[in-house]
Design a protein around this motif. Sequence first.
Motif, PDB file in Angstrom:
ATOM      1  N   GLU A  29      -8.862  -3.562  -5.394  1.00 46.59           N
ATOM      2  CA  GLU A  29      -7.531  -3.379  -5.970  1.00 46.59           C
ATOM      3  C   GLU A  29      -7.005  -4.641  -6.658  1.00 46.59           C
ATOM      4  O   GLU A  29      -6.196  -4.552  -7.578  1.00 46.59           O
ATOM      5  CB  GLU A  29      -6.547  -2.934  -4.886  1.00 46.59           C
ATOM      6  CG  GLU A  29      -6.853  -1.582  -4.250  1.00 46.59           C
ATOM      7  CD  GLU A  29      -6.734  -0.422  -5.238  1.00 46.59           C
ATOM      8  OE1 GLU A  29      -6.070  -0.591  -6.285  1.00 46.59           O
ATOM      9  OE2 GLU A  29      -7.306   0.655  -4.968  1.00 46.59           O
ATOM     10  N   SER A  72       0.846  -1.191   0.000  1.00 41.17           N
ATOM     11  CA  SER A  72       0.000   0.000   0.000  1.00 41.17           C
ATOM     12  C   SER A  72       0.883   1.243   0.000  1.00 41.17           C
ATOM     13  O   SER A  72       1.605   1.494   0.967  1.00 41.17           O
ATOM     14  CB  SER A  72      -0.899   0.015   1.244  1.00 41.17           C
ATOM     15  OG  SER A  72      -1.468   1.290   1.447  1.00 41.17           O
ATOM     16  N   THR A 131     -11.606  -2.816  -0.008  1.00 40.00           N
ATOM     17  CA  THR A 131     -10.563  -2.105  -0.751  1.00 40.00           C
ATOM     18  C   THR A 131      -9.583  -3.084  -1.389  1.00 40.00           C
ATOM     19  O   THR A 131      -9.214  -2.939  -2.556  1.00 40.00           O
ATOM     20  CB  THR A 131      -9.799  -1.138   0.172  1.00 40.00           C
ATOM     21  OG1 THR A 131     -10.703  -0.130   0.649  1.00 40.00           O
ATOM     22  CG2 THR A 131      -8.645  -0.464  -0.561  1.00 40.00           C
ATOM     23  N   THR A 180       2.865   1.118  -9.901  1.00 39.02           N
ATOM     24  CA  THR A 180       1.745   0.406  -9.292  1.00 39.02           C
ATOM     25  C   THR A 180       1.134  -0.582 -10.279  1.00 39.02           C
ATOM     26  O   THR A 180       1.387  -0.523 -11.478  1.00 39.02           O
ATOM     27  CB  THR A 180       0.658   1.392  -8.814  1.00 39.02           C
ATOM     28  OG1 THR A 180       0.216   2.178  -9.936  1.00 39.02           O
ATOM     29  CG2 THR A 180       1.204   2.315  -7.735  1.00 39.02           C
ATOM     30  N   PHE A 198      -0.532  -0.724  -4.875  1.00 42.01           N
ATOM     31  CA  PHE A 198      -1.659   0.147  -5.184  1.00 42.01           C
ATOM     32  C   PHE A 198      -1.605   1.480  -4.418  1.00 42.01           C
ATOM     33  O   PHE A 198      -0.944   1.592  -3.389  1.00 42.01           O
ATOM     34  CB  PHE A 198      -2.989  -0.556  -4.891  1.00 42.01           C
ATOM     35  CG  PHE A 198      -3.338  -0.645  -3.420  1.00 42.01           C
ATOM     36  CD1 PHE A 198      -4.088   0.347  -2.800  1.00 42.01           C
ATOM     37  CD2 PHE A 198      -2.941  -1.738  -2.667  1.00 42.01           C
ATOM     38  CE1 PHE A 198      -4.422   0.263  -1.448  1.00 42.01           C
ATOM     39  CE2 PHE A 198      -3.264  -1.838  -1.313  1.00 42.01           C
ATOM     40  CZ  PHE A 198      -4.011  -0.836  -0.709  1.00 42.01           C
TER      41      PHE A 198
END
Length: 299
Positions: free
Chosen positions: A275, A127, A271, A158, A244
Amino acid sequence: MKKLYYTANVLLILMLVLLGLGSCKKSDTINLTENTVERPKKTIEYKKPESAVSYQFTNAKEWLKTNENDSTKMDIVYAVNRADKANLKKLDSVVIPADFSGDLVYYLPFPLHVSALEDVSKIIIFSYPTQTFAAYENGQLVRTGPTNMGRKKDPTPTGLFFTNWKAEKTTSTFNDEWELKWNFNIENKLGVGFHEYDLPGYPASHSCLRLLEKDAKYLYKFADEWVLKDKENVKVKGTPVVVFGSYNFDGPKPWLQLASDAKALNISEATIEKETKPFIQEILENQTLRETEKKTTSL
Protein backbone atom coordinates in the motif's frame (compact mmCIF):
# COMPACT_ATOMS: atom_id res chain seq x y z
CA MET A 1 75.39 -5.53 -11.80
CA LYS A 2 74.02 -2.21 -13.01
CA LYS A 3 71.03 -4.01 -14.58
CA LEU A 4 70.28 -5.86 -11.35
CA TYR A 5 70.60 -2.60 -9.39
CA TYR A 6 68.01 -0.88 -11.59
CA THR A 7 65.70 -3.92 -11.42
CA ALA A 8 65.84 -3.94 -7.63
CA ASN A 9 65.01 -0.23 -7.49
CA VAL A 10 62.09 -0.66 -9.85
CA LEU A 11 60.71 -3.46 -7.72
CA LEU A 12 61.11 -1.33 -4.58
CA ILE A 13 59.25 1.58 -6.18
CA LEU A 14 56.43 -0.71 -7.31
CA MET A 15 56.07 -2.11 -3.78
CA LEU A 16 55.90 1.38 -2.30
CA VAL A 17 53.24 2.43 -4.83
CA LEU A 18 51.13 -0.63 -4.06
CA LEU A 19 51.45 -0.02 -0.33
CA GLY A 20 50.43 3.56 -0.91
CA LEU A 21 47.36 2.52 -2.86
CA GLY A 22 46.43 0.06 -0.13
CA SER A 23 46.69 2.72 2.54
CA CYS A 24 44.53 5.10 0.45
CA LYS A 25 41.79 2.50 0.13
CA LYS A 26 41.85 1.90 3.86
CA SER A 27 41.64 5.64 4.51
CA ASP A 28 38.75 6.01 2.07
CA THR A 29 36.84 3.23 3.84
CA ILE A 30 37.26 4.92 7.19
CA ASN A 31 36.09 8.28 5.82
CA LEU A 32 33.01 6.72 4.21
CA THR A 33 32.14 4.96 7.44
CA GLU A 34 32.57 8.16 9.42
CA ASN A 35 30.39 10.12 7.00
CA THR A 36 27.58 7.54 6.88
CA VAL A 37 24.53 8.88 8.72
CA GLU A 38 22.43 6.17 10.34
CA ARG A 39 18.91 7.05 11.39
CA PRO A 40 18.21 6.24 15.04
CA LYS A 41 16.04 3.15 15.30
CA LYS A 42 13.21 3.43 17.78
CA THR A 43 12.51 0.24 19.69
CA ILE A 44 9.55 -0.25 21.98
CA GLU A 45 9.05 -3.29 24.13
CA TYR A 46 5.37 -4.21 24.13
CA LYS A 47 3.90 -6.62 26.64
CA LYS A 48 2.47 -9.75 25.04
CA PRO A 49 -0.73 -11.31 26.39
CA GLU A 50 -0.12 -14.30 28.67
CA SER A 51 -2.19 -16.53 26.40
CA ALA A 52 -3.09 -16.57 22.70
CA VAL A 53 -5.51 -13.75 21.83
CA SER A 54 -9.11 -14.88 21.45
CA TYR A 55 -12.45 -13.08 21.61
CA GLN A 56 -16.06 -13.63 22.57
CA PHE A 57 -19.37 -11.79 22.57
CA THR A 58 -20.86 -10.61 25.83
CA ASN A 59 -23.75 -8.46 27.00
CA ALA A 60 -22.52 -4.87 27.08
CA LYS A 61 -24.47 -3.66 30.12
CA GLU A 62 -23.64 -6.71 32.23
CA TRP A 63 -19.96 -6.57 31.38
CA LEU A 64 -19.74 -2.83 32.09
CA LYS A 65 -21.21 -3.29 35.58
CA THR A 66 -18.10 -5.12 36.74
CA ASN A 67 -15.43 -3.70 34.44
CA GLU A 68 -16.24 -0.04 33.77
CA ASN A 69 -13.74 1.21 36.35
CA ASP A 70 -10.87 -0.82 34.94
CA SER A 71 -9.22 1.64 32.55
CA THR A 72 -6.85 -0.96 31.07
CA LYS A 73 -9.70 -3.25 30.05
CA MET A 74 -11.87 -0.37 28.90
CA ASP A 75 -9.17 1.04 26.59
CA ILE A 76 -8.88 -2.34 24.87
CA VAL A 77 -12.65 -2.82 24.56
CA TYR A 78 -13.14 0.71 23.16
CA ALA A 79 -10.52 -0.02 20.52
CA VAL A 80 -11.75 -3.52 19.62
CA ASN A 81 -15.31 -2.26 19.16
CA ARG A 82 -14.21 1.01 17.46
CA ALA A 83 -16.37 2.99 19.87
CA ASP A 84 -15.92 5.64 22.54
CA LYS A 85 -17.20 5.50 26.13
CA ALA A 86 -20.62 7.06 25.48
CA ASN A 87 -21.39 4.93 22.43
CA LEU A 88 -20.09 1.66 23.88
CA LYS A 89 -22.85 1.88 26.51
CA LYS A 90 -25.46 2.01 23.75
CA LEU A 91 -24.40 -1.33 22.25
CA ASP A 92 -26.34 -4.48 23.08
CA SER A 93 -23.27 -6.70 22.93
CA VAL A 94 -19.54 -6.12 22.68
CA VAL A 95 -16.54 -8.12 21.54
CA ILE A 96 -14.07 -8.69 24.36
CA PRO A 97 -10.77 -10.59 24.55
CA ALA A 98 -10.47 -13.56 26.89
CA ASP A 99 -7.13 -12.25 28.14
CA PHE A 100 -6.49 -8.55 28.83
CA SER A 101 -2.88 -8.94 29.97
CA GLY A 102 -1.22 -7.61 26.80
CA ASP A 103 -0.65 -4.12 25.45
CA LEU A 104 -3.22 -2.64 23.06
CA VAL A 105 -1.09 -3.31 19.96
CA TYR A 106 -1.80 -7.03 20.27
CA TYR A 107 -5.56 -6.50 19.98
CA LEU A 108 -5.44 -4.31 16.87
CA PRO A 109 -4.45 -5.42 13.35
CA PHE A 110 -1.32 -3.45 12.42
CA PRO A 111 2.13 -5.15 12.45
CA LEU A 112 4.66 -4.03 15.06
CA HIS A 113 7.37 -3.50 12.47
CA VAL A 114 7.49 -2.79 8.74
CA SER A 115 10.93 -3.14 7.15
CA ALA A 116 9.85 -1.21 4.04
CA LEU A 117 9.27 1.89 6.22
CA GLU A 118 12.63 1.93 8.01
CA ASP A 119 13.83 4.91 5.98
CA VAL A 120 10.63 6.85 6.65
CA SER A 121 11.07 8.96 9.77
CA LYS A 122 7.31 9.35 10.42
CA ILE A 123 4.13 8.13 8.75
CA ILE A 124 0.47 7.68 9.71
CA ILE A 125 -1.61 4.93 8.09
CA PHE A 126 -5.39 4.52 8.17
CA SER A 127 -7.05 1.23 7.25
CA TYR A 128 -10.59 1.71 5.93
CA PRO A 129 -11.62 -1.99 6.13
CA THR A 130 -10.51 -2.41 9.76
CA GLN A 131 -11.27 1.14 10.94
CA THR A 132 -7.93 1.50 12.68
CA PHE A 133 -4.87 3.74 12.38
CA ALA A 134 -1.16 3.29 13.05
CA ALA A 135 1.76 5.68 13.45
CA TYR A 136 5.26 4.45 12.58
CA GLU A 137 8.73 5.86 13.19
CA ASN A 138 11.41 4.30 10.97
CA GLY A 139 9.27 1.19 10.59
CA GLN A 140 8.47 0.80 14.29
CA LEU A 141 4.85 0.99 15.45
CA VAL A 142 4.60 3.77 18.03
CA ARG A 143 0.82 4.29 18.24
CA THR A 144 -2.36 2.55 17.13
CA GLY A 145 -6.04 2.92 17.86
CA PRO A 146 -9.59 2.89 16.50
CA THR A 147 -11.10 5.32 14.03
CA ASN A 148 -14.53 5.93 12.47
CA MET A 149 -14.05 7.15 8.92
CA GLY A 150 -16.35 8.44 6.18
CA ARG A 151 -19.86 7.05 5.87
CA LYS A 152 -21.14 5.47 2.62
CA LYS A 153 -22.54 8.80 1.38
CA ASP A 154 -19.33 10.73 2.19
CA PRO A 155 -16.42 8.28 1.97
CA THR A 156 -12.94 9.22 3.10
CA PRO A 157 -10.64 9.62 0.08
CA THR A 158 -7.83 7.08 -0.15
CA GLY A 159 -4.20 7.42 -1.25
CA LEU A 160 -1.30 9.57 -0.11
CA PHE A 161 -1.82 12.83 1.77
CA PHE A 162 0.35 15.08 3.92
CA THR A 163 -0.63 16.86 7.10
CA ASN A 164 -0.82 20.62 6.54
CA TRP A 165 -2.43 22.97 9.09
CA LYS A 166 -3.74 22.15 12.55
CA ALA A 167 -5.92 23.69 15.25
CA GLU A 168 -6.72 22.62 18.80
CA LYS A 169 -10.29 23.66 18.13
CA THR A 170 -12.06 24.47 14.87
CA THR A 171 -15.49 24.06 13.24
CA SER A 172 -16.59 21.61 10.56
CA THR A 173 -16.90 22.77 6.95
CA PHE A 174 -20.14 20.75 6.76
CA ASN A 175 -21.78 22.33 9.77
CA ASP A 176 -20.44 25.29 11.74
CA GLU A 177 -22.13 23.95 14.87
CA TRP A 178 -19.82 20.91 14.91
CA GLU A 179 -16.77 21.57 17.04
CA LEU A 180 -13.67 19.63 16.06
CA LYS A 181 -10.92 19.26 18.66
CA TRP A 182 -7.26 18.46 17.98
CA ASN A 183 -7.87 18.78 14.27
CA PHE A 184 -5.10 18.14 11.74
CA ASN A 185 -6.06 18.75 8.12
CA ILE A 186 -4.72 16.42 5.41
CA GLU A 187 -6.69 17.57 2.34
CA ASN A 188 -7.17 21.31 2.27
CA LYS A 189 -9.55 21.65 -0.67
CA LEU A 190 -11.91 18.92 0.55
CA GLY A 191 -11.59 19.86 4.20
CA VAL A 192 -10.56 16.34 5.25
CA GLY A 193 -8.60 15.79 8.45
CA PHE A 194 -8.28 13.65 11.55
CA HIS A 195 -9.62 14.89 14.87
CA GLU A 196 -11.41 13.92 18.07
CA TYR A 197 -15.14 13.27 17.68
CA ASP A 198 -17.85 10.73 18.53
CA LEU A 199 -17.03 7.11 17.69
CA PRO A 200 -20.36 5.26 17.35
CA GLY A 201 -18.63 2.04 16.27
CA TYR A 202 -18.96 2.30 12.49
CA PRO A 203 -17.97 4.73 9.67
CA ALA A 204 -20.14 7.76 10.35
CA SER A 205 -18.21 10.89 9.43
CA HIS A 206 -18.55 13.30 6.53
CA SER A 207 -15.22 12.01 5.12
CA CYS A 208 -12.99 12.95 8.09
CA LEU A 209 -11.12 10.44 10.25
CA ARG A 210 -12.55 10.47 13.76
CA LEU A 211 -10.38 9.53 16.73
CA LEU A 212 -10.60 9.05 20.48
CA GLU A 213 -9.46 12.18 22.29
CA LYS A 214 -6.20 10.66 23.56
CA ASP A 215 -5.26 9.47 20.06
CA ALA A 216 -6.18 12.79 18.47
CA LYS A 217 -3.94 14.61 20.97
CA TYR A 218 -1.08 12.21 20.27
CA LEU A 219 -1.24 12.57 16.47
CA TYR A 220 -1.68 16.33 16.86
CA LYS A 221 1.77 16.47 18.48
CA PHE A 222 3.29 13.63 16.45
CA ALA A 223 2.69 15.04 12.97
CA ASP A 224 4.37 18.07 11.39
CA GLU A 225 2.65 21.05 9.79
CA TRP A 226 3.52 22.17 6.28
CA VAL A 227 6.02 24.98 5.61
CA LEU A 228 4.65 27.68 3.33
CA LYS A 229 6.52 29.88 0.86
CA ASP A 230 3.64 32.34 0.92
CA LYS A 231 -0.14 32.25 1.38
CA GLU A 232 -0.70 30.15 -1.75
CA ASN A 233 2.43 28.02 -2.22
CA VAL A 234 3.75 25.11 -0.14
CA LYS A 235 7.50 24.91 0.46
CA VAL A 236 7.57 21.66 2.45
CA LYS A 237 4.68 19.26 3.04
CA GLY A 238 3.86 17.82 6.45
CA THR A 239 3.88 14.21 7.68
CA PRO A 240 2.78 11.58 5.14
CA VAL A 241 -0.64 9.99 5.70
CA VAL A 242 -1.72 6.92 3.72
CA VAL A 243 -5.38 5.90 3.68
CA PHE A 244 -6.07 2.54 2.06
CA GLY A 245 -8.75 -0.04 1.40
CA SER A 246 -12.54 0.01 1.29
CA TYR A 247 -15.34 -0.71 3.75
CA ASN A 248 -18.30 -3.05 3.20
CA PHE A 249 -21.10 -0.71 4.28
CA ASP A 250 -23.77 -3.32 3.55
CA GLY A 251 -22.24 -6.08 5.65
CA PRO A 252 -21.80 -6.67 9.39
CA LYS A 253 -19.10 -4.84 11.31
CA PRO A 254 -15.80 -6.50 10.35
CA TRP A 255 -14.53 -6.81 13.95
CA LEU A 256 -17.45 -9.08 14.81
CA GLN A 257 -15.47 -11.77 12.96
CA LEU A 258 -12.93 -11.74 15.79
CA ALA A 259 -15.17 -13.93 17.94
CA SER A 260 -14.72 -16.80 15.48
CA ASP A 261 -11.26 -15.90 14.12
CA ALA A 262 -8.94 -13.74 16.23
CA LYS A 263 -6.69 -13.08 13.21
CA ALA A 264 -9.49 -12.21 10.77
CA LEU A 265 -8.50 -8.54 10.50
CA ASN A 266 -4.73 -8.83 10.79
CA ILE A 267 -2.80 -6.54 8.43
CA SER A 268 0.44 -8.13 7.27
CA GLU A 269 3.76 -6.37 6.83
CA ALA A 270 3.54 -7.26 3.13
CA THR A 271 0.20 -5.46 2.86
CA ILE A 272 1.61 -2.26 4.34
CA GLU A 273 4.57 -2.48 1.98
CA LYS A 274 2.22 -2.94 -0.99
CA GLU A 275 0.00 0.00 0.00
CA THR A 276 2.89 2.41 0.64
CA LYS A 277 5.31 1.37 -2.13
CA PRO A 278 3.78 3.66 -4.83
CA PHE A 279 4.35 6.66 -2.55
CA ILE A 280 7.75 5.94 -0.97
CA GLN A 281 9.79 8.04 -3.40
CA GLU A 282 7.59 11.11 -2.92
CA ILE A 283 7.59 10.59 0.84
CA LEU A 284 11.38 10.37 1.01
CA GLU A 285 11.86 13.39 -1.27
CA ASN A 286 9.64 15.50 0.97
CA GLN A 287 11.43 14.11 4.03
CA THR A 288 14.76 15.28 2.61
CA LEU A 289 13.31 18.74 1.97
CA ARG A 290 12.08 18.93 5.57
CA GLU A 291 15.46 17.90 6.96
CA THR A 292 17.18 20.51 4.79
CA GLU A 293 14.67 23.14 5.89
CA LYS A 294 15.33 22.33 9.56
CA LYS A 295 19.09 22.69 9.08
CA THR A 296 18.62 25.99 7.25
CA THR A 297 16.34 27.50 9.88
CA SER A 298 18.58 26.36 12.74
CA LEU A 299 21.63 28.20 11.34
